[in-house]
Design a protein around this motif. Structure first.
Motif, short mmCIF file in Angstrom:
data_model
loop_
_atom_site.label_atom_id
_atom_site.label_comp_id
_atom_site.label_asym_id
_atom_site.label_seq_id
_atom_site.Cartn_x
_atom_site.Cartn_y
_atom_site.Cartn_z
N ASP A 151 0.81 -1.22 0.00
CA ASP A 151 0.00 0.00 0.00
C ASP A 151 0.85 1.27 0.00
O ASP A 151 0.34 2.37 0.20
CB ASP A 151 -0.94 0.01 1.20
N VAL A 152 2.16 1.13 -0.24
CA VAL A 152 3.04 2.29 -0.34
C VAL A 152 3.34 2.55 -1.81
O VAL A 152 3.78 1.65 -2.53
CB VAL A 152 4.36 2.05 0.43
N SER A 153 3.11 3.77 -2.26
CA SER A 153 3.30 4.07 -3.68
C SER A 153 3.86 5.47 -3.90
O SER A 153 3.72 6.36 -3.05
CB SER A 153 1.98 3.91 -4.43
N TYR A 205 11.06 -2.37 6.11
CA TYR A 205 11.58 -3.75 6.09
C TYR A 205 10.84 -4.59 7.14
O TYR A 205 10.72 -4.19 8.29
CB TYR A 205 13.08 -3.71 6.40
N GLU A 206 10.33 -5.73 6.70
CA GLU A 206 9.60 -6.61 7.61
C GLU A 206 10.42 -7.84 7.98
O GLU A 206 10.44 -8.26 9.13
CB GLU A 206 8.28 -7.04 6.96
N SER A 207 11.08 -8.41 6.99
CA SER A 207 11.93 -9.58 7.21
C SER A 207 12.71 -9.82 5.92
O SER A 207 12.45 -9.19 4.89
CB SER A 207 11.08 -10.82 7.56
N ASP A 208 13.69 -10.73 5.97
CA ASP A 208 14.42 -11.09 4.77
C ASP A 208 13.48 -11.85 3.84
O ASP A 208 13.11 -13.00 4.11
CB ASP A 208 15.62 -11.98 5.12
N LYS A 209 13.08 -11.22 2.76
CA LYS A 209 12.16 -11.86 1.83
C LYS A 209 12.10 -11.07 0.53
O LYS A 209 12.71 -10.00 0.40
CB LYS A 209 10.76 -11.97 2.42
N SER A 210 11.33 -11.58 -0.44
CA SER A 210 11.14 -10.89 -1.71
C SER A 210 9.88 -10.03 -1.65
O SER A 210 8.87 -10.44 -1.07
CB SER A 210 11.02 -11.91 -2.85
N TYR A 211 9.96 -8.85 -2.24
CA TYR A 211 8.83 -7.93 -2.31
C TYR A 211 8.49 -7.70 -3.78
O TYR A 211 9.38 -7.59 -4.63
CB TYR A 211 9.17 -6.59 -1.66
N GLU A 212 7.21 -7.61 -4.08
CA GLU A 212 6.77 -7.38 -5.45
C GLU A 212 6.59 -5.88 -5.70
O GLU A 212 5.90 -5.19 -4.95
CB GLU A 212 5.45 -8.11 -5.71
N VAL A 213 7.23 -5.38 -6.75
CA VAL A 213 7.14 -3.98 -7.14
C VAL A 213 6.21 -3.89 -8.34
O VAL A 213 6.44 -4.55 -9.36
CB VAL A 213 8.52 -3.41 -7.49
N VAL A 214 5.16 -3.08 -8.23
CA VAL A 214 4.14 -3.00 -9.28
C VAL A 214 4.14 -1.61 -9.91
O VAL A 214 4.13 -0.60 -9.19
CB VAL A 214 2.74 -3.30 -8.72
N ALA A 215 4.15 -1.55 -11.23
CA ALA A 215 4.04 -0.29 -11.96
C ALA A 215 2.70 -0.28 -12.70
O ALA A 215 2.36 -1.25 -13.39
CB ALA A 215 5.18 -0.13 -12.95
N SER A 216 1.95 0.79 -12.55
CA SER A 216 0.63 0.86 -13.19
C SER A 216 0.36 2.27 -13.71
O SER A 216 0.91 3.25 -13.21
CB SER A 216 -0.46 0.46 -12.19
N LYS A 217 -0.50 2.32 -14.72
CA LYS A 217 -0.90 3.59 -15.30
C LYS A 217 -2.27 3.40 -15.94
O LYS A 217 -2.54 2.35 -16.54
CB LYS A 217 0.12 4.06 -16.35
N LYS A 221 8.73 12.46 -15.11
CA LYS A 221 8.39 12.49 -16.54
C LYS A 221 9.35 11.67 -17.39
O LYS A 221 9.04 11.34 -18.54
CB LYS A 221 8.35 13.94 -17.03
N LYS A 222 10.49 11.33 -16.81
CA LYS A 222 11.43 10.46 -17.52
C LYS A 222 11.29 9.00 -17.09
O LYS A 222 12.00 8.13 -17.60
CB LYS A 222 12.87 10.93 -17.27
N GLY A 223 10.38 8.76 -16.14
CA GLY A 223 10.12 7.40 -15.70
C GLY A 223 10.97 6.95 -14.53
O GLY A 223 10.84 5.81 -14.08
N LYS A 224 11.81 7.81 -14.00
CA LYS A 224 12.66 7.41 -12.87
C LYS A 224 11.87 7.45 -11.56
O LYS A 224 11.01 8.30 -11.39
CB LYS A 224 13.88 8.31 -12.77
N PHE A 225 12.17 6.52 -10.66
CA PHE A 225 11.47 6.48 -9.38
C PHE A 225 12.40 6.04 -8.26
O PHE A 225 13.43 5.39 -8.49
CB PHE A 225 10.26 5.53 -9.44
N GLU A 226 12.02 6.43 -7.04
CA GLU A 226 12.73 6.02 -5.82
C GLU A 226 11.67 5.76 -4.76
O GLU A 226 11.00 6.67 -4.29
CB GLU A 226 13.68 7.11 -5.35
N LEU A 227 11.50 4.51 -4.39
CA LEU A 227 10.43 4.10 -3.46
C LEU A 227 11.04 3.54 -2.18
O LEU A 227 11.86 2.62 -2.22
CB LEU A 227 9.54 3.05 -4.13
#
Length: 243
Positions: free
Chosen positions: A66-68, A83-95, A73-79
């Protein structure tokens, strides 16, 4: 004749405009979402924060849970994310109007940071327990059962000590609930409080115990008949069976 030529030219212009519009729409519809991470493996810092950077479709929204944030305008991002634990997180891009795309980032926290945090937590726990132990008996001398029973919530979170006899033990799994009579009257004990203890203990019905902890306030529960019973509650940090 001139009128006919004018109509023909107008029709041609409308046709060209329509074709241009269709070409533009086709161009837009053929645009595809993309996301590219600068790093697929990142480290969380000592404040339990990790940062994901990369590039996506210009002005797209990039999110983890729920963090976005919106890419520039060049498409660059910094999110940044917690950190919850050592694990994989899914990064979603939408428009809007486009099919979202996803990428995966694996997050770990360096061992040195984990060990330092563990030491800090243990030190804080020891300090808190020491404060409880030091203040418990003086507070118990000032806060009688009559005062505690009259308004338990008034003394909530105060350090407290009691010595009493267990009248009943209810096993709630990780948490134990002990009804303890804290006032000795000859060979009997009276004045019941509920001692709430998260941990393991060998204490059983009839044992005399010492309890160090904090005042919970009013503890309420339903008996076998569905009647709500209230009594002072004590959250124990330690329980010692004395006899």
């Amino acid at each position: 004749m001139k009128k006919g030529i004018g109509i023909l030219l107008l029709g041609l212009l409308l046709l060209l405009a329509a074709c241009g519009s269709n070409e533009k729409n086709a161009e837009t519809s053929n645009e595809k979402m993309m996301i590219q991470l600068d790093e697929k493996n990142v480290a969380a810092d000592a404040n339990d924060i990790f940062t994901v950077t990369g590039k996506t479709t210009p002005s797209a929204t990039v999110s983890i849970g729920d963090v976005s944030i919106d890419a520039n305008k060049k498409g660059k991002f910094e999110l940044m994310h917690v950190y919850e634990s050592d694990k994989s997180y899914e990064v979603v891009a939408s428009k809007k109007g486009m099919t979202e795309v996803r990428a995966t980032v694996h997050v770990t926290q360096p061992t040195a940071i984990k060990e330092e945090k563990k030491e800090q937590e243990e030190a804080a726990k020891e300090k808190a327990e020491k404060e409880v132990t030091e203040n418990a008996k003086p507070n118990a001398a000032k806060i009688t059962f009559a005062m505690l029973s009259g308004n338990p919530d008034k003394y909530a979170r105060e350090s407290y000590y009691l010595k009493g006899q267990i009248a009943e033990v209810v096993d709630g799994g990780a948490t134990k609930y002990l009804k303890v009579n804290m006032t000795q009257a000859g060979d009997t004990w009276k004045d019941t409080v509920m001692v709430i203890y998260t941990g393991t203990t060998d204490a059983k019905k009839g044992d005399i115990i010492e309890v160090y902890g904090t005042i919970y306030g009013t503890y309420a529960f339903d008996d076998a008949n569905g009647t709500t019973i209230t009594m002072p509650g004590i959250t124990a940090s330690s329980i010692n069976v004395v006899e």
